[in-house]
Design an enzyme around this catalytic site. Structure first.
Site, mmCIF file in Angstrom:
data_model
loop_
_atom_site.group_PDB
_atom_site.id
_atom_site.type_symbol
_atom_site.label_atom_id
_atom_site.label_comp_id
_atom_site.label_asym_id
_atom_site.label_seq_id
_atom_site.Cartn_x
_atom_site.Cartn_y
_atom_site.Cartn_z
ATOM 1 N N GLU A 110 2.544 -8.214 -1.087
ATOM 2 C CA GLU A 110 3.814 -8.171 -1.823
ATOM 3 C C GLU A 110 4.380 -9.568 -2.041
ATOM 4 O O GLU A 110 5.485 -9.904 -1.592
ATOM 5 C CB GLU A 110 4.817 -7.257 -1.112
ATOM 6 C CG GLU A 110 4.357 -5.814 -1.149
ATOM 7 C CD GLU A 110 5.417 -4.795 -0.752
ATOM 8 O OE1 GLU A 110 6.390 -5.175 -0.092
ATOM 9 O OE2 GLU A 110 5.261 -3.611 -1.113
ATOM 10 N N GLU A 130 -1.027 0.568 -1.535
ATOM 11 C CA GLU A 130 0.018 1.253 -0.764
ATOM 12 C C GLU A 130 0.680 2.295 -1.642
ATOM 13 O O GLU A 130 0.979 2.020 -2.814
ATOM 14 C CB GLU A 130 1.119 0.280 -0.305
ATOM 15 C CG GLU A 130 0.733 -0.631 0.809
ATOM 16 C CD GLU A 130 1.888 -1.519 1.276
ATOM 17 O OE1 GLU A 130 3.047 -1.081 1.198
ATOM 18 O OE2 GLU A 130 1.606 -2.643 1.709
HETATM 19 C C1 BGP Z 1 5.855 -2.400 1.785
HETATM 20 C C2 BGP Z 1 5.117 -3.196 2.823
HETATM 21 C C3 BGP Z 1 4.627 -2.439 3.989
HETATM 22 C C4 BGP Z 1 5.340 -1.165 4.303
HETATM 23 C C5 BGP Z 1 5.857 -0.416 3.112
HETATM 24 C C6 BGP Z 1 6.798 0.719 3.440
HETATM 25 O O1 BGP Z 1 6.921 -3.172 1.342
HETATM 26 O O2 BGP Z 1 4.032 -3.912 2.284
HETATM 27 O O3 BGP Z 1 4.490 -3.337 5.050
HETATM 28 O O4 BGP Z 1 5.972 -1.081 5.467
HETATM 29 O O5 BGP Z 1 6.468 -1.236 2.183
HETATM 30 O O6 BGP Z 1 8.072 0.231 3.703
HETATM 31 P P1 BGP Z 1 8.894 0.700 4.945
HETATM 32 O O7 BGP Z 1 8.047 0.416 6.124
HETATM 33 O O8 BGP Z 1 10.131 -0.100 4.931
HETATM 34 O O9 BGP Z 1 9.124 2.151 4.750
#
Ligand code: BGP
Length: 482
Positions: A190, A375
């Site tokens: 990201e 993701e």
């Molecule tokens: C993205 C990241 C992850 C992950 C995901 C979900 O921004 O790359 O590391 O955690 O989001 O977000 P969250 O954990 O805040 O639900």
């Protein structure tokens, strides 16, 4: 390539084992939906302070661990000691690939060493060999929001160009030492949000310094791509952005133009990494704001030669833009404009499977590079069922199955009807792990339930949720049976 995704700072644990050094993620506390996570630090005068990821810390700030405080990343869900068991479960689901990140400080505890920490190499080699045993291809993120704390505290984090070179040395070590075990790589997770995740990495809100730091990240990425290709021409090295669908609120031309600018704010990161130069609209914007990036001779060539082989992106939700408001893909959607056509999850993220098809089209039209959804997923509170002795007997998660099913169906349309070259799908948090945004455990994404609570208490035992068997079927049928 069907699989699942994780990141060291949220999954691995073992923060002080095997010679690992501290990272900026190790000084992040736990938060919740209503209470933001903070970084604990000493300010320039030595006073103990805390700052959320949206607050500047000022010069001289040094991240520290406060004894007695809970830092969820320290243990995370302990992949460090559970990797064999976890990988066996991934194999049982039929994973073809597994996304994980390498913790920079496990290999270079301070970031400045010239010799690698062999214990760290041993750990990751064992993990990659275990994956190989089951024919699971690792997809390795070289940087997932972490930076050696030493570089943040004692140097100037990403504001120093040297950090880009130190990162490249770390990347080179990974390419050399894991050659033959890893073929798929991502440089920065990201990249369009990473500097916001931990202000320790830059410690300034000054736009000039912010852009200088970001420039160093782009250089680090390009240098690593060049190096990875030189070491093994079979390496496929990608970029990664948080990329959601964006809609203008209405047909007001000002709203639409603002929408284009919001899109540019997200796209320019991809432009630099896929096309090898800052796009004209960004250069003009920097000029308008009086920002002059310090460069060295040869930099242009580095950016040009270091373009990526594929685009990885995370997709969770879509946003709505309106004139005068700058919307983005950050996890904190508390100020977002509601989309009346969509429902939200408990954390305010708008669920939008069709948006995924749009985004796949958008990215493929724009760059004609292979795409990988690295993701995607549904963060939710799971409620296990217990027997009379208090043992977990089942975890029913129909909401997760429904979310993933709808997204995979749109993904299929993008491939079959629109001709998008989609090479992989690794839903986020395939096993429950720590939330990046809130530090909570209860915001779960996994097919595998981990018995641990928001304070880090629990047996850490792993359990199959209903979605486990469902995803197993999806993979076995290559997405035909949803
Ligand atoms: C993205 C990241 C992850 C992950 C995901 C979900 O921004 O790359 O590391 O955690 O989001 O977000 P969250 O954990 O805040 O639900």
């Amino acid at each position: 390539m069907w699989g699942g995704a994780t990141a060291a700072n949220q999954y691995e644990g073992g923060y002080d084992e095997g010679g690992r050094g501290l990272s900026t993620q190790d000084v992040r506390t736990a938060g919740s939906r209503t209470r933001k996570r903070t970084v604990t630090y000493l300010d320039g005068e030595g006073n103990l302070k805390e700052a959320t990821r949206f607050e500047p810390m000022g010069p001289g700030a040094k991240g520290i661990i406060v004894p007695g405080r809970y830092y969820p990343g320290h243990q995370a869900v302990d992949f460090y000691h559970h990797y064999k068991e976890d990988i066996a479960l991934f194999a049982e689901m039929g994973f073809r690939c597994f996304r994980m990140s390498v913790s920079w400080t496990r290999l270079f505890p301070k970031g400045t060493e010239t010799e690698v920490n062999e214990d760290g190499i041993r750990f990751y080699t064992a993990v990659f060999e275990e994956l190989k045993k089951y024919n699971i291809e690792p997809l390795v993120t070289l940087n997932h929001f972490d930076l050696p704390l030493y570089l943040a505290n004692e140097r100037n984090g990403w504001c120093d160009r040297e950090t880009a070179d130190l990162f490249t040395r770390f990347a080179e070590t990974c390419f050399v030492r894991f050659r033959g075990l890893v073929r798929y790589w991502i440089t920065f997770n990201e990249i369009n949000c990473m500097l916001d995740w931990n202000k320790l990495g830059i410690r300034t809100d000054d736009p000039q310094e912010f852009h200088q730091a970001l420039y160093h990240v782009f250089l680090a990425s390009a240098q690593s791509v060049i190096c990875g290709h030189r070491i093994d021409s079979g390496n496929m090295i990608g970029m990664m952005a948080a990329y959601g669908a964006m809609y203008p609120l209405d047909c007001d031309p000002d709203t639409y133009f603002n929408h284009l600018q919001c899109m540019h704010n997200m796209q320019w990161y991809c432009d630099v990494q896929c096309r090898g130069a800052y796009p004209a609209y960004k250069q003009k914007e920097l000029e308008r704001n009086g920002i002059v990036i310090r460069k060295q001779e040869g930099d242009e060539k580095i950016l040009k030669d270091g373009t990526v082989d594929f685009i990885g992106f995370s997709y969770y939700f879509s946003v709505v833009s309106r004139a005068g408001v700058n919307v983005s893909m950050t996890g904190d959607q508390s100020h977002a404009v509601d989309n009346p056509y969509l429902k939200k999850n408990e954390w305010g993220w708008q669920i939008d499977p069709v948006g995924l098809r749009s985004v796949l089209n958008e990215l493929y039209d724009r760059y004609q590079l292979p795409l990988w959804i690295v993701e995607n997923g549904y963060g939710s509170i799971d409620t296990p069922e217990y027997d009379s002795e208090g043992n977990i007997t089942a975890i029913h998660d129909p909401y997760r199955i429904a979310y993933l099913k709808a997204h995979i169906a749109e993904m299929k349309k993008a491939v079959e009807l629109d001709g998008v070259d989609l090479i992989g799908y690794t839903p986020w948090g395939c096993i429950d792990l720590i939330s990046a945004g809130t530090g909570e455990m209860k915001k779960r994404y996994g097919f595998i339930y981990v018995d641990m609570d928001d304070e880090g208490k629990g047996s850490l035992k792993r359990y199959r949720k209903d979605s486990f068997a469902w995803y197993q079927k999806v993979i076995a049928s290559n997405g035909e049976e949803l």
